[in-house]
Design an enzyme around this catalytic site. Structure first.
Site, PDB file in Angstrom:
ATOM      1  CG  ASP A 175      -1.907  -1.296   1.406  1.00 41.52           C
ATOM      2  OD1 ASP A 175      -2.119  -1.849   0.439  1.00 41.52           O
ATOM      3  OD2 ASP A 175      -2.218  -1.577   2.474  1.00 41.52           O
TER       4      ASP A 175
HETATM    5  N1  URA Z   1      -1.201  -5.975   4.034  1.00 36.24           N
HETATM    6  C1  URA Z   1      -1.827  -4.644   4.002  1.00 36.24           C
HETATM    7  O1  URA Z   1      -2.712  -4.311   4.666  1.00 36.24           O
HETATM    8  N2  URA Z   1      -1.001  -3.790   3.264  1.00 36.24           N
HETATM    9  C2  URA Z   1       0.058  -3.864   2.491  1.00 36.24           C
HETATM   10  O2  URA Z   1       0.620  -3.202   1.656  1.00 36.24           O
HETATM   11  C3  URA Z   1       0.506  -5.352   2.584  1.00 36.24           C
HETATM   12  C4  URA Z   1      -0.310  -6.191   3.434  1.00 36.24           C
END
Ligand code: URA
Length: 245
Positions: A113
């Site tokens: 993310d």
């Molecule tokens: N899980 C999440 O919530 N975000 C990420 O970036 C990776 C795994």
């Protein structure tokens, strides 16, 4: 590793983003492409694109960019995205501009993310990429999460159960391992990569992730000396560590 291909040098350099074949030929005429320090005589000659050859070549006085088949490990900083679909600067903007013109293109191995930091792999090696993200391989991903509320104590059992269902999904999550590091900090190791998985897992147990960092993939740890935004090529041992080979 497969045998390095034999390829025309102008084609290799064009594929690495140095310009069109015509532009690369013009660079060679101006003496910008050198082999063992000497201007290259025949830019159209076929070469074996391997590490030994690459170390002999300079372009504009600089070492050659990584050959096709590269895997980079990056310490992804906060605020950059892995996909054009999200607003904001891309992780690819952290790489040299020329690399955006490479063919095959470099892409991220799965995604983090925008507001997740830590270990991100990037590669132009489709075979490696598919192995890492293949659900059948179960490459372990370890995250360190900072939480809004203290852990309750039952999260590890819930995550390990293999029965936790995320909102809007119809298949339970694979068992995942939680390690409490502090009242509001936990390491979570997951074997799959569902959308926002770690944040949604903590939401499912009534908590909220305020910071998230990926610490490792398979047996590959994010090195302490790799600063946010920095990256470096991964060697064969590193690749094998990711895949558990
Ligand atoms: N899980 C999440 O919530 N975000 C990420 O970036 C990776 C795994």
């Amino acid at each position: 590793m497969s045998k390095p291909p034999s390829i025309r040098l102008d084609r290799l350099l064009a594929n690495l983003g140095y310009g069109s074949r015509r532009e690369v030929q013009a660079m060679a005429k101006r003496g910008r492409v050198r082999l063992d320090g000497e201007p290259i005589a025949d830019i159209e000659a076929r070469v074996t694109a391997d590490a030994a050859f690459a170390t002999r070549l300079t372009i504009n006085g600089e070492p050659l960019d990584p050959l096709p088949g590269v895997v980079l490990m990056m310490n992804k900083p906060l605020g950059v995205t892995c996909s054009q679909r999200e607003a904001g600067p891309l992780v690819y903007n952290l790489l040299p501009e020329r690399w955006r013109f490479r063919d095959p293109a470099i892409s991220s191995v799965g995604r983090l993310d925008k507001e997740t930091s830590g270990l991100l792999l990037l590669t132009d090696d489709g075979d490696f990429l598919h192995k890492v993200i293949s659900p059948r391989r179960h490459v372990a991903k370890r995250y360190v999460a900072t939480l809004d509320r203290p852990l309750r104590g039952d999260e590890a059992a819930i995550f390990a159960s293999g029965a936790l269902m995320l909102e809007g999904e119809d298949k339970p999550l694979l068992p995942a391992a939680l390690e409490a590091l502090a009242p509001r900090e936990a390491a979570l190791t997951i074997m799959e990569g569902r959308y926002h998985q770690v944040r949604r897992m903590f939401a499912a147990v009534g908590n909220h992730v305020t910071a998230l960092r990926r610490a490792s993939m398979g047996g590959l740890q994010l090195p302490d000396d790799l600063a946010p935004g920095d990256y470096r090529p991964l060697d064969e041992a590193g690749r094998a560590a990711v895949l558990g080979d």
